[in-house]
Design a protein around this motif. Structure first.
Motif, mmCIF file in Angstrom:
data_model
loop_
_atom_site.group_PDB
_atom_site.id
_atom_site.type_symbol
_atom_site.label_atom_id
_atom_site.label_comp_id
_atom_site.label_asym_id
_atom_site.label_seq_id
_atom_site.Cartn_x
_atom_site.Cartn_y
_atom_site.Cartn_z
ATOM 1 N N SER A 202 0.834 -1.208 0.000
ATOM 2 C CA SER A 202 0.000 0.000 0.000
ATOM 3 C C SER A 202 0.866 1.254 0.000
ATOM 4 O O SER A 202 0.564 2.231 -0.700
ATOM 5 C CB SER A 202 -0.928 0.009 1.226
ATOM 6 N N LEU A 203 1.949 1.244 0.778
ATOM 7 C CA LEU A 203 2.836 2.405 0.828
ATOM 8 C C LEU A 203 3.542 2.608 -0.514
ATOM 9 O O LEU A 203 3.712 3.746 -0.978
ATOM 10 C CB LEU A 203 3.866 2.226 1.950
ATOM 11 N N THR A 204 3.915 1.506 -1.170
ATOM 12 C CA THR A 204 4.519 1.589 -2.497
ATOM 13 C C THR A 204 3.554 2.218 -3.497
ATOM 14 O O THR A 204 3.919 3.111 -4.269
ATOM 15 C CB THR A 204 4.954 0.193 -2.972
ATOM 16 N N ASN A 205 2.300 1.762 -3.490
ATOM 17 C CA ASN A 205 1.305 2.322 -4.397
ATOM 18 C C ASN A 205 1.021 3.791 -4.085
ATOM 19 O O ASN A 205 0.807 4.598 -5.001
ATOM 20 C CB ASN A 205 0.012 1.509 -4.330
ATOM 21 N N LEU A 206 1.010 4.139 -2.796
ATOM 22 C CA LEU A 206 0.793 5.528 -2.405
ATOM 23 C C LEU A 206 1.905 6.421 -2.947
ATOM 24 O O LEU A 206 1.654 7.518 -3.466
ATOM 25 C CB LEU A 206 0.715 5.628 -0.881
ATOM 26 N N MET A 207 3.148 5.956 -2.834
ATOM 27 C CA MET A 207 4.278 6.733 -3.338
ATOM 28 C C MET A 207 4.176 6.937 -4.845
ATOM 29 O O MET A 207 4.372 8.043 -5.361
ATOM 30 C CB MET A 207 5.595 6.019 -2.999
ATOM 31 N N ASN A 208 3.877 5.858 -5.580
ATOM 32 C CA ASN A 208 3.875 5.912 -7.040
ATOM 33 C C ASN A 208 2.674 6.650 -7.612
ATOM 34 O O ASN A 208 2.808 7.405 -8.583
ATOM 35 C CB ASN A 208 3.914 4.493 -7.614
ATOM 36 N N HIS A 209 1.497 6.437 -7.018
ATOM 37 C CA HIS A 209 0.266 6.913 -7.647
ATOM 38 C C HIS A 209 -0.300 8.184 -7.022
ATOM 39 O O HIS A 209 -1.278 8.732 -7.528
ATOM 40 C CB HIS A 209 -0.786 5.806 -7.615
ATOM 41 N N HIS A 210 0.308 8.665 -5.921
ATOM 42 C CA HIS A 210 -0.201 9.883 -5.294
ATOM 43 C C HIS A 210 0.917 10.848 -4.914
ATOM 44 O O HIS A 210 0.955 11.977 -5.388
ATOM 45 C CB HIS A 210 -1.067 9.540 -4.066
ATOM 46 N N ILE A 211 1.839 10.419 -4.051
ATOM 47 C CA ILE A 211 2.837 11.358 -3.538
ATOM 48 C C ILE A 211 3.731 11.894 -4.661
ATOM 49 O O ILE A 211 3.979 13.097 -4.755
ATOM 50 C CB ILE A 211 3.678 10.692 -2.426
ATOM 51 N N PHE A 212 4.203 11.006 -5.537
ATOM 52 C CA PHE A 212 5.074 11.439 -6.628
ATOM 53 C C PHE A 212 4.399 11.279 -7.986
ATOM 54 O O PHE A 212 5.072 11.113 -9.003
ATOM 55 C CB PHE A 212 6.398 10.673 -6.581
ATOM 56 N N ALA A 213 3.070 11.347 -8.008
ATOM 57 C CA ALA A 213 2.322 11.202 -9.259
ATOM 58 C C ALA A 213 2.006 12.575 -9.843
ATOM 59 O O ALA A 213 0.848 12.976 -9.933
ATOM 60 C CB ALA A 213 1.051 10.395 -9.025
ATOM 61 N N TYR A 214 3.018 13.317 -10.203
ATOM 62 C CA TYR A 214 2.799 14.616 -10.834
ATOM 63 C C TYR A 214 3.878 14.819 -11.894
ATOM 64 O O TYR A 214 4.924 14.146 -11.892
ATOM 65 C CB TYR A 214 2.807 15.752 -9.813
ATOM 66 N N GLU A 215 3.620 15.723 -12.805
ATOM 67 C CA GLU A 215 4.517 15.947 -13.923
ATOM 68 C C GLU A 215 5.888 16.397 -13.441
ATOM 69 O O GLU A 215 6.009 17.235 -12.551
ATOM 70 C CB GLU A 215 3.922 17.009 -14.862
ATOM 71 N N ASP A 216 6.917 15.795 -14.012
ATOM 72 C CA ASP A 216 8.316 16.124 -13.696
ATOM 73 C C ASP A 216 8.677 15.791 -12.243
ATOM 74 O O ASP A 216 9.574 16.422 -11.665
ATOM 75 C CB ASP A 216 8.611 17.604 -13.975
ATOM 76 N N ALA A 217 7.993 14.828 -11.651
ATOM 77 C CA ALA A 217 8.370 14.389 -10.300
ATOM 78 C C ALA A 217 9.788 13.826 -10.337
ATOM 79 O O ALA A 217 10.186 13.190 -11.322
ATOM 80 C CB ALA A 217 7.398 13.333 -9.798
ATOM 81 N N PRO A 218 10.574 14.043 -9.286
ATOM 82 C CA PRO A 218 11.968 13.597 -9.317
ATOM 83 C C PRO A 218 12.135 12.081 -9.214
ATOM 84 O O PRO A 218 13.180 11.557 -9.593
ATOM 85 C CB PRO A 218 12.580 14.295 -8.098
ATOM 86 N N LEU A 219 11.113 11.383 -8.695
ATOM 87 C CA LEU A 219 11.227 9.942 -8.497
ATOM 88 C C LEU A 219 10.115 9.206 -9.236
ATOM 89 O O LEU A 219 8.991 9.692 -9.350
ATOM 90 C CB LEU A 219 11.144 9.592 -7.007
ATOM 91 N N SER A 220 10.442 8.005 -9.710
ATOM 92 C CA SER A 220 9.437 7.123 -10.293
ATOM 93 C C SER A 220 9.861 5.677 -10.059
ATOM 94 O O SER A 220 10.964 5.415 -9.564
ATOM 95 C CB SER A 220 9.268 7.396 -11.795
ATOM 96 N N VAL A 221 8.959 4.755 -10.395
ATOM 97 C CA VAL A 221 9.205 3.315 -10.225
ATOM 98 C C VAL A 221 9.713 3.048 -8.803
ATOM 99 O O VAL A 221 10.794 2.487 -8.588
ATOM 100 C CB VAL A 221 10.188 2.760 -11.280
#
Length: 258
Positions: A71-90
């Motif tokens: 759940s924390l992994t999905n939260l990071m990917n799909h909400h916290i860093f789910a914006y254009e030009d976010a510094p982190l992905s995957v």
């Protein structure tokens, strides 16, 4: 008819949850051992609409909740860093020797794999601090996170306002109620810990006062969601003076609430 702004404010809807698996979004499950709070409509002249998570704020008086690592992994990917030009992905999050280990792809001109090891603690102002003990990029120790991410101060302020995140030197500070999917949760985090593969969080009232005890119709039920005390809308149905307890039909499994 009077405009909404001239209508009297409604009393908040009182809410209590006990032993509920709250599906906040696809792949994000908040395990609620206990929660006592209020649903406050964003439109003072109308009741909160339960189906519209953006129509109200959930003010938490007390709560014990937990997130597992998927759940924390999905939260990071799909909400916290789910914006254009976010510094982190995957991003993936796991537990390693009592700390959170975050692995991700960092985008700064080129894409490089990075790894962060963080301990978790509550800040004095009621947020969560991921205290970074170790940062490496391409397996080489990295400098401060702001330098690593290529963030300027004004970008950090914008990040905090938009995402509920702040970067201070080597630490990431998160407002838990703002990074979760709607509704926005207002509450003071008093304790956070990694226990049995989950990130456990305890919230206390920001105002310090203990809320009045609620009396659901079946107080002995081990798993329930209970609304009372004011008006609430469910779709086209408006319940006046709500007194509604939702109970799991099968006591032998988890109460999954979507």
């Amino acid at each position: 008819a009077p405009s909404p702004s001239s209508q009297p404010s409604r009393a908040p809807v009182q809410i209590e949850m006990k032993n509920v698996r709250l599906h906040a979004d696809e792949g994000i499950v908040l395990e609620v051992r206990h929660l006592r709070g209020e649903m406050i409509s964003r439109d003072a002249g109308r009741p909160p609409i339960f189906d519209d998570e953006r129509s109200y704020v959930l003010r938490v008086h007390t709560a014990d909740v937990a997130l597992d690592m998927p759940s924390l992994t999905n939260l990071m990917n799909h909400h916290i860093f789910a914006y254009e030009d976010a510094p982190l992905s995957v991003i993936t999050v796991e537990i390693d020797e009592g700390q959170l280990k975050l692995k991700a792809k960092l985008h700064k001109g080129v894409t490089v794999p990075i790894s962060l090891m963080s301990s978790v603690l509550a800040t004095p102002d009621g947020r969560m601090r991921l205290k970074t003990e170790k940062v490496s990029a391409l397996s080489v120790p990295a400098k401060k996170l702001m330098d690593l991410f290529g963030l300027k101060l004004d970008e950090v302020v914008s990040l905090k306002e938009r995402r509920g995140i702040e970067i201070q030197d080597n630490d990431v500070i998160i407002a838990p109620g703002q990074v979760l999917p709607p509704p926005e949760i207002q509450g003071r985090l008093s304790r956070v810990a990694i226990v049995n593969g989950r990130l456990e969080q305890t919230f206390v009232s920001e105002r310090g006062a203990s809320p009045a005890r609620l009396s659901p119709p079946d107080p002995a039920s081990p798993k329930y969601v209970y609304f009372c005390g004011s008006d609430i809308r469910f779709g086209k149905l408006t319940m006046s003076g709500a007194d509604l307890q939702l109970i799991d039909s099968d006591p032998k499994d988890a109460f999954d609430f979507f």
